[in-house]
Design an enzyme around this catalytic site. Structure first.
Site, PDB file in Angstrom:
ATOM      1  N   LYS A   1      14.886   5.492   5.105  1.00  0.00           N
ATOM      2  CA  LYS A   1      15.623   4.248   4.821  1.00  0.00           C
ATOM      3  C   LYS A   1      16.827   4.130   5.753  1.00  0.00           C
ATOM      4  O   LYS A   1      17.097   3.065   6.311  1.00  0.00           O
ATOM      5  CB  LYS A   1      16.089   4.222   3.362  1.00  0.00           C
ATOM      6  CG  LYS A   1      14.968   3.939   2.374  1.00  0.00           C
ATOM      7  CD  LYS A   1      15.450   4.124   0.950  1.00  0.00           C
ATOM      8  CE  LYS A   1      14.346   3.884  -0.058  1.00  0.00           C
ATOM      9  NZ  LYS A   1      14.672   4.429  -1.383  1.00  0.00           N
TER      10      LYS A   1
ATOM     11  N   GLU B   1       8.327  10.076  -8.979  1.00  0.00           N
ATOM     12  CA  GLU B   1       6.874  10.102  -8.863  1.00  0.00           C
ATOM     13  C   GLU B   1       6.364  11.486  -9.265  1.00  0.00           C
ATOM     14  O   GLU B   1       7.127  12.455  -9.252  1.00  0.00           O
ATOM     15  CB  GLU B   1       6.489   9.827  -7.413  1.00  0.00           C
ATOM     16  CG  GLU B   1       6.879   8.425  -7.012  1.00  0.00           C
ATOM     17  CD  GLU B   1       6.326   8.039  -5.660  1.00  0.00           C
ATOM     18  OE1 GLU B   1       5.308   8.597  -5.250  1.00  0.00           O
ATOM     19  OE2 GLU B   1       6.935   7.169  -5.046  1.00  0.00           O
TER      20      GLU B   1
ATOM     21  N   LYS C   1       7.592   2.045   3.766  1.00  0.00           N
ATOM     22  CA  LYS C   1       8.428   2.575   4.848  1.00  0.00           C
ATOM     23  C   LYS C   1       7.553   3.127   5.973  1.00  0.00           C
ATOM     24  O   LYS C   1       7.927   3.077   7.142  1.00  0.00           O
ATOM     25  CB  LYS C   1       9.310   3.721   4.309  1.00  0.00           C
ATOM     26  CG  LYS C   1      10.361   3.270   3.335  1.00  0.00           C
ATOM     27  CD  LYS C   1      10.969   4.429   2.572  1.00  0.00           C
ATOM     28  CE  LYS C   1      10.160   4.857   1.378  1.00  0.00           C
ATOM     29  NZ  LYS C   1      10.133   3.950   0.249  1.00  0.00           N
TER      30      LYS C   1
ATOM     31  N   GLY D   1       9.585   7.611 -15.689  1.00  0.00           N
ATOM     32  CA  GLY D   1       8.921   6.829 -14.641  1.00  0.00           C
ATOM     33  C   GLY D   1       9.820   6.563 -13.446  1.00  0.00           C
ATOM     34  O   GLY D   1       9.534   5.700 -12.615  1.00  0.00           O
TER      35      GLY D   1
ATOM     36  N   THR E   1       0.851  -1.196   0.000  1.00  0.00           N
ATOM     37  CA  THR E   1       0.000   0.000   0.000  1.00  0.00           C
ATOM     38  C   THR E   1       0.891   1.252   0.000  1.00  0.00           C
ATOM     39  O   THR E   1       2.091   1.165   0.290  1.00  0.00           O
ATOM     40  CB  THR E   1      -0.927   0.010   1.232  1.00  0.00           C
ATOM     41  OG1 THR E   1      -0.129  -0.034   2.408  1.00  0.00           O
ATOM     42  CG2 THR E   1      -1.888  -1.162   1.212  1.00  0.00           C
TER      43      THR E   1
ATOM     44  N   ASP F   1      13.018  10.408   1.878  1.00  0.00           N
ATOM     45  CA  ASP F   1      13.049   8.984   1.527  1.00  0.00           C
ATOM     46  C   ASP F   1      14.377   8.373   1.994  1.00  0.00           C
ATOM     47  O   ASP F   1      14.406   7.289   2.595  1.00  0.00           O
ATOM     48  CB  ASP F   1      12.865   8.828   0.009  1.00  0.00           C
ATOM     49  CG  ASP F   1      12.880   7.368  -0.412  1.00  0.00           C
ATOM     50  OD1 ASP F   1      11.855   6.693  -0.216  1.00  0.00           O
ATOM     51  OD2 ASP F   1      13.920   6.901  -0.908  1.00  0.00           O
TER      52      ASP F   1
END
Ligand SMILES: NC(=O)c1ccc[n+]([C@@H]2O[C@H](COP(=O)([O-])OP(=O)(O)OC[C@H]3O[C@@H](n4cnc5c(N)ncnc54)[C@H](OP(=O)(O)O)[C@@H]3O)[C@@H](O)[C@H]2O)c1
Length: 361
Positions: free
Chosen positions: A246, A231, A147, A228, A118, A242
């Site tokens: 991580k 985003e 995440k 691609g 999701t 991000d």
């Protein structure tokens, strides 16, 4: 309804992949049929034979959930049922049930593996957080690409998995196909990790690489979106978040620190100018978005930001959408791994790897 497999329980070691050995039937529930969810379903179908012969695993899709309902089948959802996972055709399947949710699906069967694909919300962790808690409480192993749930409640979810003797795999959420967690947790076991440095976001690295060749930021970002790679809303990638989440998931797993988002100092790449990159290049250096955690006195300092590195740095050659991570250790020296596909199939492969490891244990 049938249980997950014909004999034994989910926590037992998988049968070895020897000729004549039993094959373990494992139920799979997937939530989120977007890029990664679809890639995972396709990958399991592509690899069905090798999963059976090499790992003794027969993965059967028991339930596939979207936000407004899903498919469920006691005998396993077949390729035909999936209708190519065409979103508009899924609801026409005889297996489709509007409003079907994880709480309806998981307790109805024997346990299996719940695969969370999701969207990630790093503030609330939802919807994955509630899904994962429900799955673990129902006795399902979990692998997740998200995440968000782990950032929101890392200790809680790990504790729930541990208390119930279940696997909780999240390689796909920590640089996906780059085996960052595997190296840190398994390969460096017994060594003290002194610092971790990583290029953990393929989108930012691609943009910086393009800018290093002279493209302005907006042009490099547009190119990443057209291909691609980025985003439509790249804020988390270019803003450094991000990379930060991580880094903290890897650091918490490898160093057992219990860091949260507020513990990481974060700067993205939006302030980097093309002339900074070309100048760095002229001097034989490169500017990379690096997530780094290292000891300072008796504290750990975690930060993300653009850093100028020279040719001797182990991450110097990590270009384009590639990622890389370096662990400095006391007994094993400096260990670097780089590469790993940055796309939904690479993320799906990381989910599958985590499932295989759950059963190897
Ligand atoms: N794309 C990558 O290469 C990549 C790599 C590593 C990790 N990830 C992570 O993997 C996850 C999925 O990424 P993605 O690229 O596949 O995103 P995506 O294409 O947006 O897919 C997510 C899907 O989840 C569905 N969804 C939304 N709410 C849901 C709910 N409550 N229950 C069930 N399904 C729900 C959405 O469709 P409906 O609302 O129509 O159901 C959507 O199709 C994210 O957490 C992402 O951060 C992605």
């Amino acid at each position: 309804l049938k249980g997950p497999k014909e004999k034994g329980t989910m926590g037992e070691p998988a049968p070895r992949a020897l000729a004549g050995s039993a094959v373990e039937r494992v139920l799979i529930g997937v939530a989120g049929l977007g890029h990664v969810g679809k890639a995972f379903v396709g990958l399991v179908q592509d690899k069905a034979d090798s999963l059976r012969t090499r790992f003794g695993l027969d993965l059967k899709f028991w339930a596939l959930l979207k936000s407004d309902g899903g498919l469920i089948s006691d005998s396993g959802i077949s390729l035909e049922d999936l209708a190519g996972l065409d979103q508009s055709r899924l609801t026409l399947s005889p297996l489709w049930k509007t409003g079907l949710g994880v709480e309806d699906v998981l307790p109805r069967s024997g346990p299996g593996v719940f695969v969370d694909c999701t969207p990630s919300n790093i503030q609330t962790g939802e919807p994955g957080l509630a899904y994962i808690r429900t799955a673990l409480k129902a006795g399902w192993h979990v692998v997740t690409a998200g995440k968000g749930p782990l950032v929101a409640d890392f200790e809680g979810l790990r504790g729930l998995a541990r208390d119930n003797h279940l696997g909780l795999g999240f390689s796909a959420a920590t640089a996906a196909a780059l085996p960052a967690l595997d190296i840190g947790v398994h390969s460096l076991a017994g060594a003290d990790v002194l610092s971790i440095e990583g290029i953990l976001n393929g989108t930012s690295n691609f943009i910086l690489t393009q800018m290093g060749e002279g493209a302005p930021y907006e042009v490099a970002l547009k190119l990443a979106q057209v291909r691609g790679i980025a985003e439509p809303n790249p804020a988390l990638d270019v803003g450094g978040w991000d990379t930060a989440v991580k880094l903290l998931l890897i650091a918490n797993s490898v160093l057992g620190l219990g860091l949260t988002r507020g513990d990481v100092q974060v700067e993205g790449i939006t302030g980097v100018r093309p002339e900074d990159l070309t100048q760095a290049r002229r001097k034989g250096r490169a500017i990379k978005l690096i997530g780094r955690i290292r000891r300072e006195g008796d504290r750990w300092r975690a930060e993300v930001g653009p850093v100028s590195i020279d040719r001797t740095h182990p991450l110097f050659g990590v270009e384009g959408t590639n990622k890389g991570i370096t662990f400095e250790t006391d007994t094993m020296g400096s260990v670097t791994v780089s590469g790993g596909k940055s796309d939904p199939r690479g993320a799906a492969a990381a989910l599958l790897k985590d499932i295989i490891h759950v059963f190897r244990k």
